[in-house]
Design a protein around this motif. Structure first.
Motif, PDB file in Angstrom:
ATOM      1  N   PRO B   8       6.546 -16.836 -19.758  1.00 30.99           N
ATOM      2  CA  PRO B   8       5.209 -16.368 -19.350  1.00 30.99           C
ATOM      3  C   PRO B   8       5.105 -15.822 -17.918  1.00 30.99           C
ATOM      4  CG  PRO B   8       5.356 -18.754 -19.526  1.00 30.99           C
ATOM      5  CD  PRO B   8       6.560 -18.189 -20.079  1.00 30.99           C
ATOM      6  N   ARG B   9       4.610 -14.661 -17.744  1.00 33.71           N
ATOM      7  CA  ARG B   9       4.213 -14.053 -16.353  1.00 33.71           C
ATOM      8  C   ARG B   9       3.325 -14.879 -15.893  1.00 33.71           C
ATOM      9  NH1 ARG B   9       7.080 -10.794 -13.197  1.00 33.71           N
ATOM     10  NH2 ARG B   9       5.774  -9.561 -12.061  1.00 33.71           N
ATOM     11  N   ARG B  10       3.803 -15.140 -14.590  1.00 31.40           N
ATOM     12  CA  ARG B  10       2.803 -15.998 -13.583  1.00 31.40           C
ATOM     13  C   ARG B  10       2.382 -15.237 -12.422  1.00 31.40           C
ATOM     14  NH1 ARG B  10       7.508 -20.657 -13.647  1.00 31.40           N
ATOM     15  NH2 ARG B  10       7.180 -21.292 -15.515  1.00 31.40           N
ATOM     16  N   VAL B  11       1.283 -15.635 -12.211  1.00 34.54           N
ATOM     17  CA  VAL B  11       0.553 -14.523 -11.114  1.00 34.54           C
ATOM     18  C   VAL B  11       1.247 -14.479  -9.907  1.00 34.54           C
ATOM     19  CG1 VAL B  11      -1.647 -14.620  -9.796  1.00 34.54           C
ATOM     20  CG2 VAL B  11      -1.561 -15.171 -12.256  1.00 34.54           C
ATOM     21  N   TYR B  12       1.716 -15.755  -9.370  1.00 31.31           N
ATOM     22  CA  TYR B  12       2.340 -15.856  -8.205  1.00 31.31           C
ATOM     23  C   TYR B  12       3.456 -14.758  -8.016  1.00 31.31           C
ATOM     24  CZ  TYR B  12       6.814 -18.401  -8.555  1.00 31.31           C
ATOM     25  OH  TYR B  12       7.891 -18.743  -9.142  1.00 31.31           O
ATOM     26  N   GLU B  13       4.182 -14.617  -9.271  1.00 32.74           N
ATOM     27  CA  GLU B  13       5.330 -13.780  -9.169  1.00 32.74           C
ATOM     28  C   GLU B  13       5.002 -12.348  -8.941  1.00 32.74           C
ATOM     29  OE1 GLU B  13       7.002 -14.547 -13.018  1.00 32.74           O
ATOM     30  OE2 GLU B  13       8.147 -16.109 -12.245  1.00 32.74           O
ATOM     31  N   ASP B  14       3.762 -11.916  -9.380  1.00 32.18           N
ATOM     32  CA  ASP B  14       3.147 -10.562  -8.825  1.00 32.18           C
ATOM     33  C   ASP B  14       2.901 -10.399  -7.710  1.00 32.18           C
ATOM     34  OD1 ASP B  14       3.103  -9.729 -11.501  1.00 32.18           O
ATOM     35  OD2 ASP B  14       1.278 -10.749 -12.116  1.00 32.18           O
ATOM     36  N   VAL B  15       2.469 -11.443  -6.949  1.00 30.72           N
ATOM     37  CA  VAL B  15       2.010 -11.533  -5.560  1.00 30.72           C
ATOM     38  C   VAL B  15       3.359 -11.267  -4.848  1.00 30.72           C
ATOM     39  CG1 VAL B  15       1.172 -12.800  -3.783  1.00 30.72           C
ATOM     40  CG2 VAL B  15       0.135 -12.817  -5.995  1.00 30.72           C
ATOM     41  N   LEU B  16       4.305 -12.217  -5.226  1.00 28.39           N
ATOM     42  CA  LEU B  16       5.581 -12.003  -4.632  1.00 28.39           C
ATOM     43  C   LEU B  16       6.171 -10.781  -4.669  1.00 28.39           C
ATOM     44  CD1 LEU B  16       7.820 -13.825  -3.370  1.00 28.39           C
ATOM     45  CD2 LEU B  16       8.748 -14.448  -5.486  1.00 28.39           C
ATOM     46  N   GLU B  17       6.128 -10.072  -5.689  1.00 26.99           N
ATOM     47  CA  GLU B  17       6.652  -8.813  -5.912  1.00 26.99           C
ATOM     48  C   GLU B  17       5.935  -7.762  -5.144  1.00 26.99           C
ATOM     49  OE1 GLU B  17       6.972  -7.762 -10.101  1.00 26.99           O
ATOM     50  OE2 GLU B  17       6.916  -5.617  -9.522  1.00 26.99           O
ATOM     51  N   GLN B  18       4.656  -7.809  -4.991  1.00 27.68           N
ATOM     52  CA  GLN B  18       4.012  -6.864  -4.014  1.00 27.68           C
ATOM     53  C   GLN B  18       4.367  -7.285  -2.546  1.00 27.68           C
ATOM     54  OE1 GLN B  18      -0.157  -5.635  -3.792  1.00 27.68           O
ATOM     55  NE2 GLN B  18      -0.606  -6.546  -5.896  1.00 27.68           N
ATOM     56  N   ILE B  19       4.463  -8.285  -2.310  1.00 33.45           N
ATOM     57  CA  ILE B  19       4.937  -8.355  -0.736  1.00 33.45           C
ATOM     58  C   ILE B  19       6.494  -7.930  -0.532  1.00 33.45           C
ATOM     59  CG2 ILE B  19       5.082 -10.142   1.052  1.00 33.45           C
ATOM     60  CD1 ILE B  19       3.114 -11.890  -0.361  1.00 33.45           C
ATOM     61  N   THR B  20       7.262  -8.251  -1.428  1.00 32.02           N
ATOM     62  CA  THR B  20       8.566  -8.008  -1.098  1.00 32.02           C
ATOM     63  C   THR B  20       8.759  -6.470  -1.269  1.00 32.02           C
ATOM     64  OG1 THR B  20       8.826  -8.374  -3.646  1.00 32.02           O
ATOM     65  CG2 THR B  20       9.449 -10.226  -1.830  1.00 32.02           C
ATOM     66  N   LYS B  21       7.980  -5.917  -2.053  1.00 32.89           N
ATOM     67  CA  LYS B  21       8.407  -4.561  -2.071  1.00 32.89           C
ATOM     68  C   LYS B  21       7.787  -3.783  -0.620  1.00 32.89           C
ATOM     69  CE  LYS B  21       8.114  -3.034  -6.860  1.00 32.89           C
ATOM     70  NZ  LYS B  21       7.338  -2.545  -8.099  1.00 32.89           N
ATOM     71  N   LEU B  22       6.666  -4.323  -0.231  1.00 30.56           N
ATOM     72  CA  LEU B  22       6.310  -3.931   0.992  1.00 30.56           C
ATOM     73  C   LEU B  22       7.144  -4.147   1.931  1.00 30.56           C
ATOM     74  CD1 LEU B  22       2.403  -4.883   1.064  1.00 30.56           C
ATOM     75  CD2 LEU B  22       3.113  -2.711   0.917  1.00 30.56           C
ATOM     76  N   MET B  23       7.855  -5.089   1.885  1.00 25.04           N
ATOM     77  CA  MET B  23       9.040  -5.441   3.008  1.00 25.04           C
ATOM     78  C   MET B  23      10.285  -4.464   2.942  1.00 25.04           C
ATOM     79  SD  MET B  23       8.775  -9.744   2.958  1.00 25.04           S
ATOM     80  CE  MET B  23       9.774  -9.792   4.286  1.00 25.04           C
ATOM     81  N   SER B  24      10.538  -4.248   1.488  1.00 24.72           N
ATOM     82  CA  SER B  24      11.840  -3.385   1.364  1.00 24.72           C
ATOM     83  C   SER B  24      11.546  -2.153   1.620  1.00 24.72           C
ATOM     84  CB  SER B  24      12.446  -3.718   0.009  1.00 24.72           C
ATOM     85  OG  SER B  24      11.252  -3.206  -1.008  1.00 24.72           O
ATOM     86  N   LYS B  25      10.115  -1.755   1.309  1.00 22.75           N
ATOM     87  CA  LYS B  25       9.986  -0.403   1.804  1.00 22.75           C
ATOM     88  C   LYS B  25       9.785   0.037   3.311  1.00 22.75           C
ATOM     89  CE  LYS B  25       8.175   0.952  -2.673  1.00 22.75           C
ATOM     90  NZ  LYS B  25       6.749   1.465  -3.509  1.00 22.75           N
ATOM     91  N   GLY B  26       9.484  -1.017   4.067  1.00 24.78           N
ATOM     92  CA  GLY B  26       9.443  -0.881   5.406  1.00 24.78           C
ATOM     93  C   GLY B  26       7.835  -0.817   5.969  1.00 24.78           C
ATOM     94  N   LYS B  27       6.951  -1.127   4.844  1.00 21.61           N
ATOM     95  CA  LYS B  27       5.457  -1.123   5.169  1.00 21.61           C
ATOM     96  C   LYS B  27       5.213  -2.118   6.157  1.00 21.61           C
ATOM     97  CE  LYS B  27       4.525   2.457   2.077  1.00 21.61           C
ATOM     98  NZ  LYS B  27       3.963   3.683   2.681  1.00 21.61           N
ATOM     99  N   ILE B  28       5.957  -3.416   6.124  1.00 22.17           N
ATOM    100  CA  ILE B  28       5.972  -4.369   6.777  1.00 22.17           C
ATOM    101  C   ILE B  28       7.199  -4.737   7.407  1.00 22.17           C
ATOM    102  CG2 ILE B  28       5.511  -6.815   6.736  1.00 22.17           C
ATOM    103  CD1 ILE B  28       4.037  -6.838   3.889  1.00 22.17           C
TER     104      ILE B  28
END
Lengths: 247, 247
Positions: B8-28
């Motif tokens: 089952p998909r969990r909400v916190y995983e979505d959150v994690l994904e958003q943040i890590t993407k920002l990091m790997s894209k250099g937005k953060i």
DNA sequence: TAGGTACACTGGTTGGACCAATTGATTCTA
DNA sequence: TAGAATCAATTGGTCCAACCAGTGTACCTA
């Protein structure tokens, strides 16, 4: 003068410590079901929120399986679900392709040698199956790559070193994904179709013949070949090979 | 028929994904301060609790530094704070000493070779300093071991491969702690005092002379020697070398 | 007895509350 | 005016109570 920063102790870390100790001491064994969150939180004298932070950590470490509506179970380590905690870190950190490749190279050459010494008949069977599949579907890029990855993973498994296998799997998959982003798939066939099959066969033969030195050598040559191909690609690719944290 | 279990998909995983993407894209970027938890939770449309589960995960991955009363900061990767996500996993999982040693061996021999090729003058200086310290305090077990560990770590650093360095540090420290539990400290001096110094010197000389092959060889011999000593200890020790998850 | 249903229980998520520590602006002091 | 002491806002850490959506079981019914 250089002073270390003091980290404030957090409650969930204490909880984590208690549980992990029980696990490493064998008081809790794979398959066991933990108490419900409410009950355990009460027993530990902490809030459910805090306990859940500890459980979440255990889940990320792959030590525990949390089933909504069911309960929390100690994970059976035999399941080779390779979800290394490294995986996510790799996807975020700016590691150079070059660095990761060196690590893969080192580990996989070792794994090939170990596999030649310790592969079980079943291991050999799996490796050969992956090799056959590469032969049978070499016209289909996706299937071919899949079989290719499985071939390498099966050798890692044959090393009989679980941690090595996990590490390698993580690195290999990550490197593969990095290669795809750089457009490796288009150009793969030039080499893969002809050369790679031969190289893979040599590796398999060496393992099958229980010749560790030859296995190491064949793996070495294969990986060096693949890398040469990749290098041309990397020069003008989107893979960032410069922004690596030095020292 | 074998079917995969659906998670089952969990909400916190979505959150994690958003943040890590920002990091790997250099937005953060490293050093940046994230929004406050309340604000970010609101922006993401999730509860603070859920957001905190994601942040906790990021912290465990060493990607973020959470300072109570201060805020959450993206960790500066240049700081070689080697808190590998592997560390805790290692301390809990029942990995055999043998398995971990094989990995260490493979990586460290490679690192020695790389160090011989790429060590900076500063690297050489640090390695030599560690060596000198071993000489100067060889009568004090604790200090000696500390210098010994630093020697190996400095070589890993000299490989100029940050990920390699992190991995090695994690494994070396863990193996050292396992050795201590098995009572290695008592018996260490028999070998360490006399032999190890020589072996370490040879490794350092090879690196200094820019001779990768010799560096690899010297490291290989040194590690094989240390391992031989450890093996006798392991036979009747508390280190569990059998309860390893196979395949 | 076989099948279905209701219920207790599980983890997932939420919102609100309070604490302790940090931070930065404000005020007081020398 | 420059520096020091102070205060208030903000931050993460923890707790609580509640509700949801699945799961598993015991019970009831046909």
């Amino acid at each position: 003068m250089h002073l270390e920063k003091i980290k404030p102790r957090r409650v969930y870390e204490d909880v984590l410590e208690q549980i992990t100790k029980l696990m490493s001491k064998g008081k809790i064994n794979p398959g066991d079901r933990l108490m419900g969150e409410r009950e355990m939180a009460n027993a530990l004298g902490v809030s459910r929120t805090t306990l859940r932070e500890a459980l979440r950590t255990l889940e990320h470490l792959g030590l525990v399986d949390i089933k909504p509506g069911g309960g929390t179970f100690v994970k059976d380590q035999n399941l080779n679900q390779v979800i290394s905690p490294l995986a996510l870190a790799l996807s975020v950190e700016q590691n150079s392709f070059h660095d990761l490749w060196e690590i893969r190279f080192s580990l996989e050459v070792t794994a090939a040698g170990l596999a030649a010494q310790q592969a079980t008949p079943e291991n050999l069977q799996y490796i050969e199956a992956a090799l056959r599949e590469m032969l049978s579907c070499w016209s289909d890029h996706a299937s071919f790559s899949k079989a290719d990855l499985r071939f390498h993973y099966m050798i890692a498994q044959a090393s009989q070193n679980a941690m090595m296998s996990r590490l390698l799997q993580t690195f290999v998959v990550h490197l593969y994904e990095m290669s795809l982003k750089a457009g490796y798939s288009r150009f793969m066939h030039d080499r893969e179709g002809v050369q790679t099959i031969n190289e893979h066969s040599r590796i398999f033969e060496a393992i099958k013949n229980r010749n560790p030195e030859q296995a190491r050598l064949s793996m070495q040559e294969h990986l060096q070949g693949v890398r040469r191909d990749l290098e041309g690609l990397l020069e003008d690719s989107t893979i960032d090979d410069s922004n690596m944290p030095k020292v």
